[in-house]
Scaffold this active site. Structure first.
Site, PDB file in Angstrom:
ATOM      1  N   LEU A  29       0.853  -1.195   0.000  1.00  0.00           N
ATOM      2  CA  LEU A  29       0.000   0.000   0.000  1.00  0.00           C
ATOM      3  C   LEU A  29       0.888   1.244   0.000  1.00  0.00           C
ATOM      4  CD1 LEU A  29      -2.777  -1.037   2.540  1.00  0.00           C
ATOM      5  CD2 LEU A  29      -2.344  -1.827   0.204  1.00  0.00           C
ATOM      6  N   ARG A  36       0.485  13.784   7.471  1.00  0.00           N
ATOM      7  CA  ARG A  36       1.179  14.153   8.703  1.00  0.00           C
ATOM      8  C   ARG A  36       2.616  14.622   8.466  1.00  0.00           C
ATOM      9  NH1 ARG A  36      -0.922   8.594  11.312  1.00  0.00           N
ATOM     10  NH2 ARG A  36      -1.147   8.190   9.080  1.00  0.00           N
ATOM     11  N   GLY A 127       3.872   0.770   2.519  1.00  0.00           N
ATOM     12  CA  GLY A 127       5.059   1.407   1.942  1.00  0.00           C
ATOM     13  C   GLY A 127       5.790   2.330   2.896  1.00  0.00           C
ATOM     14  N   ASP A 128       5.260   2.509   4.108  1.00  0.00           N
ATOM     15  CA  ASP A 128       5.914   3.429   5.052  1.00  0.00           C
ATOM     16  C   ASP A 128       6.484   2.701   6.270  1.00  0.00           C
ATOM     17  OD1 ASP A 128       3.512   2.825   6.283  1.00  0.00           O
ATOM     18  OD2 ASP A 128       3.081   4.871   6.929  1.00  0.00           O
ATOM     19  N   ALA A 458      57.704  27.471 -13.636  1.00  0.00           N
ATOM     20  CA  ALA A 458      56.772  28.020 -12.648  1.00  0.00           C
ATOM     21  C   ALA A 458      56.173  29.331 -13.169  1.00  0.00           C
ATOM     22  CB  ALA A 458      57.501  28.267 -11.339  1.00  0.00           C
ATOM     23  N   ARG A 475      56.009  33.117 -19.625  1.00  0.00           N
ATOM     24  CA  ARG A 475      55.844  34.225 -18.676  1.00  0.00           C
ATOM     25  C   ARG A 475      56.754  35.360 -19.114  1.00  0.00           C
ATOM     26  NH1 ARG A 475      59.239  30.758 -14.303  1.00  0.00           N
ATOM     27  NH2 ARG A 475      61.260  31.578 -14.848  1.00  0.00           N
TER      28      ARG A 475
HETATM   29  C1  UD1 Z   1      -2.154   1.755   9.682  1.00  0.00           C
HETATM   30  C2  UD1 Z   1      -3.156   0.803  10.353  1.00  0.00           C
HETATM   31  C3  UD1 Z   1      -2.788   0.699  11.831  1.00  0.00           C
HETATM   32  C4  UD1 Z   1      -1.365   0.243  11.987  1.00  0.00           C
HETATM   33  C5  UD1 Z   1      -0.394   1.144  11.212  1.00  0.00           C
HETATM   34  C6  UD1 Z   1       0.977   0.524  11.218  1.00  0.00           C
HETATM   35  C7  UD1 Z   1      -5.305   1.012   9.193  1.00  0.00           C
HETATM   36  C8  UD1 Z   1      -6.664   1.586   9.253  1.00  0.00           C
HETATM   37  N1  UD1 Z   1      -4.499   1.308  10.213  1.00  0.00           N
HETATM   38  O1  UD1 Z   1      -2.352   3.037  10.239  1.00  0.00           O
HETATM   39  O2  UD1 Z   1      -3.655  -0.237  12.464  1.00  0.00           O
HETATM   40  O3  UD1 Z   1      -1.026   0.207  13.371  1.00  0.00           O
HETATM   41  O4  UD1 Z   1      -0.821   1.293   9.853  1.00  0.00           O
HETATM   42  O5  UD1 Z   1       1.917   1.338  10.591  1.00  0.00           O
HETATM   43  O6  UD1 Z   1      -4.994   0.282   8.280  1.00  0.00           O
HETATM   44  N2  UD1 Z   1      -2.570   3.899   1.932  1.00  0.00           N
HETATM   45  C9  UD1 Z   1      -3.044   3.660   0.662  1.00  0.00           C
HETATM   46  N3  UD1 Z   1      -4.290   4.060   0.339  1.00  0.00           N
HETATM   47  C10 UD1 Z   1      -5.125   4.640   1.239  1.00  0.00           C
HETATM   48  C11 UD1 Z   1      -4.647   4.863   2.546  1.00  0.00           C
HETATM   49  C12 UD1 Z   1      -3.364   4.458   2.868  1.00  0.00           C
HETATM   50  O7  UD1 Z   1      -2.327   3.139  -0.185  1.00  0.00           O
HETATM   51  O8  UD1 Z   1      -6.249   4.948   0.862  1.00  0.00           O
HETATM   52  C13 UD1 Z   1      -1.200   3.484   2.255  1.00  0.00           C
HETATM   53  C14 UD1 Z   1      -0.333   4.634   2.732  1.00  0.00           C
HETATM   54  O9  UD1 Z   1       0.361   5.214   1.646  1.00  0.00           O
HETATM   55  C15 UD1 Z   1       0.608   3.969   3.717  1.00  0.00           C
HETATM   56  C16 UD1 Z   1      -0.170   2.754   4.201  1.00  0.00           C
HETATM   57  O10 UD1 Z   1      -1.252   2.576   3.313  1.00  0.00           O
HETATM   58  O11 UD1 Z   1       1.793   3.531   3.069  1.00  0.00           O
HETATM   59  C17 UD1 Z   1      -0.692   2.920   5.625  1.00  0.00           C
HETATM   60  O12 UD1 Z   1      -1.508   4.072   5.692  1.00  0.00           O
HETATM   61  P1  UD1 Z   1      -1.391   5.089   6.888  1.00  0.00           P
HETATM   62  O13 UD1 Z   1      -2.325   6.204   6.651  1.00  0.00           O
HETATM   63  O14 UD1 Z   1       0.021   5.423   7.139  1.00  0.00           O
HETATM   64  O15 UD1 Z   1      -1.956   4.182   8.094  1.00  0.00           O
HETATM   65  P2  UD1 Z   1      -1.702   4.373   9.632  1.00  0.00           P
HETATM   66  O16 UD1 Z   1      -2.490   5.501  10.145  1.00  0.00           O
HETATM   67  O17 UD1 Z   1      -0.246   4.380   9.903  1.00  0.00           O
HETATM   68 CA    CA Z   2       1.559   4.561   8.607  1.00  0.00          CA
END
Ligand code: UD1
Ligand code: CA
Length: 495
Positions: A29, A36, A127-128, A458, A475
């Site tokens: 994902l 944030r 992905g994070d 030089a 020079r």
């Molecule tokens: C999410 C989890 C949380 C977990 C945490 C761990 C959910 C609702 N919550 O929260 O339980 O503890 O990760 O790190 O799943 N993304 C998409 N499409 C979207 C939304 C998000 O691709 O519509 C991707 C984001 O780019 C990201 C990842 O999904 O890489 C996670 O999304 P993020 O918003 O960071 O979730 P958290 O609030 O961290």
């Molecule tokens: Ca996250």
């Protein structure tokens, strides 16, 4: 290792076991904006350890799947994310699903339905969360099989679980999971959720293994009735369990691997951990690092054993260092290759350069892209090079600029020498052949060839080619006027 094509290997395994090997996808994902971070750039391209977070996740995913079976869900700045992945061989050849509007982690799976239906199983990653290790992923996948689960959640106990979804087991010491509840929902609904539940330290990593059939069967049941108004993938735990499917948690002891990067402070923490891990690995492999906390070493860097890295050194990109080198403090090397026995003295800046065996560089040398310094060569204080090939044992020890130059072996470049490589429109080459001595403070006006074993005086401005074995003086001859100062003093006194 058997060298079958992948499909052939699968056929053979299937024949041996009589149960077909499940078709496995890894879905990452990566569509979110990263609100944030307060940035205009996509979150998953933020770097930790010198590489985009997503690139680390793809590298871990490779433990389970070929690139074509790794599916990245992209949305915010999708083309930039895709281009970044496809730009290096380590992360290219992936499959992509577009999620143009991001309505949550559950929605990311909803838009991936067609792609997922081609598989039996899917590992979902985010992905994070770049610290995940391949071995952990393999262990998670094995546990999922051993448990014959429909959904397996990778979890860990975190001392400070604030911000993460919490995993609630079906019963004490049970591997089965009843639900995952997000931080905000725990806070928001004290009636529904006992506030004591906030003390639950078992966090959801947002990394899971699913059987595809039950997952797809229940995707439409996800709703947005929650604190964020999004489709939560986390709700799938409760939904599947209610449908009589087995939902389990696999708790990992190295909690750090599961950490996510949502804020700039999170990213700094991830970066620090990744670099500490890198230093630990290098030391394990025989590299001496003094005060490793002060060194910044990217994950793509290689260093051979018996090299010493002093405090406050940065080794970046795909820098590669041989054995028995010493990199002194405050030097920064990017995409640079050192052979063995190289000494980099303090405060050098080097980019896209190569240095041969036994050469000595610095202090305070600046090697710009395309510097190729031969074995045993010396570059000293305040020497700048760019697109220079310098032969074996040649020296430029002080205060010099060498650009667009081909320098042979055994050449000595005197202090203060400058190649005038740019006429305001074009760049020109200076060639200095083997064994030549360039006197101090020479101005070498390119295009120019200085033949082998020649000598320039030089202070010369050399504008014409110099043949082999010649002496060139460029020079004005010195004029000395005896008594001139005395006369001046007397003239002043007479006034
Ligand atoms: C999410 C989890 C949380 C977990 C945490 C761990 C959910 C609702 N919550 O929260 O339980 O503890 O990760 O790190 O799943 N993304 C998409 N499409 C979207 C939304 C998000 O691709 O519509 C991707 C984001 O780019 C990201 C990842 O999904 O890489 C996670 O999304 P993020 O918003 O960071 O979730 P958290 O609030 O961290
Ligand atoms: Ca996250």
């Amino acid at each position: 290792m058997l060298n079958f094509a992948r499909d052939t290997l699968r056929d053979k395994l299937d024949a041996m076991t009589s149960t077909p090997t499940p078709r496995l996808a890894v879905l990452i994902l990566a569509a979110g904006k990263g609100t944030r971070l307060k940035s205009k750039h996509p979150k998953v391209l933020f770097e930790v350890g010198g590489k985009p977070m997503l690139a680390h996740v793809v590298a871990a995913a490779r433990a389970l799947a070929e690139p074509r079976d790794i599916i990245a869900v992209i949305g915010h700045e999708a083309e930039r994310v895709r281009a970044a992945m496809e730009s290096t061989s380590q992360t290219s050849g992936l499959s992509y699903v577009l999620q143009p509007e991001q309505h949550g982690t559950g929605h990311a799976l909803i838009v991936s339905r067609a792609e997922l239906s081609k598989y039996d199983e899917v590992v979902v990653l985010v992905g994070d969360a770049p610290l995940l290790q391949p071995d952990t992923l393999r262990a998670l996948y094995d546990f999922h099989h051993q448990q014959a689960a429909a959904m397996t959640i990778l979890t860990a106990d975190l001392a400070n679980p604030f911000g993460y979804g919490r995993v609630f087991r079906a019963a004490l010491n049970s591997s089965e999971v009843a639900a995952i509840i997000e931080q905000k929902d725990l806070e928001k609904d004290p009636d529904k959720h006992d506030p004591a539940q906030l003390d639950n330290k078992e966090i959801n990593s947002a990394m899971y293994v699913f059987k595809v059939a039950p997952l797809l069967a229940h995707l439409d049941s996800l709703s947005t009735a929650n604190a964020h108004g999004e489709y939560y993938l986390t709700d799938m735990a409760k939904l599947l369990r209610a449908a009589g499917e087995r939902v389990v948690a696999f708790k990992h002891s190295a909690a750090d691997e599961l950490l996510g990067g949502n804020t700039r402070a999170d990213l700094a923490g991830l970066d620090r951990k990744m670099r500490a891990r890198k230093c630990a690995q290098l030391m394990q492999d025989g590299v001496t690092i003094l005060f490793p906390d002060t060194c910044v070493i990217d994950s793509g860097v290689t260093v051979a054993p018996d090299t010493t890295i002093e405090p406050y050194v940065q080794l970046l990109g795909n820098t590669s260092i041989g054995s028995d080198c010493r990199i002194r403090s405050y030097s920064v090397l990017r995409n640079t290759t050192l052979a063995d026995n190289v000494l980099i003295r303090n405060g050098c800046v080097m980019e896209e350069s190569r240095v041969g065996d036994g050469a000595t560089i610095g202090p305070y040398s600046h090697l710009r892209p395309g510097s190729d310094i031969g074995p045993g060569a010396h570059l000293g204080n305040f020497v700048e090079t760019k697109k220079v090939k310098m032969g074996k044992g040649s020296k430029a020890n002080h205060l010099t600029y060498l650009g667009d130059a081909v320098i042979g072996a055994g050449v000595n470049i005197g202090a203060g020498t400058i190649t005038c490589n740019y006429d305001g429109v074009h760049k020109h080459t200076t060639t200095i052949e083997d064994g030549t001595f360039i006197g101090s403070n020479n101005t070498l006006v390119a295009p120019l060839t200085i033949g082998p074993n020649s000598y320039t005086a030089a202070g010369s401005c050399i504008t014409q080619d110099v043949p082999e074995d010649a002496l060139a003086l460029g020079r004005a001859r010195q004029e000395t006027k005896p008594g001139w100062m005395k006369k001046r003093r007397e003239a002043a006194g007479n006034k």
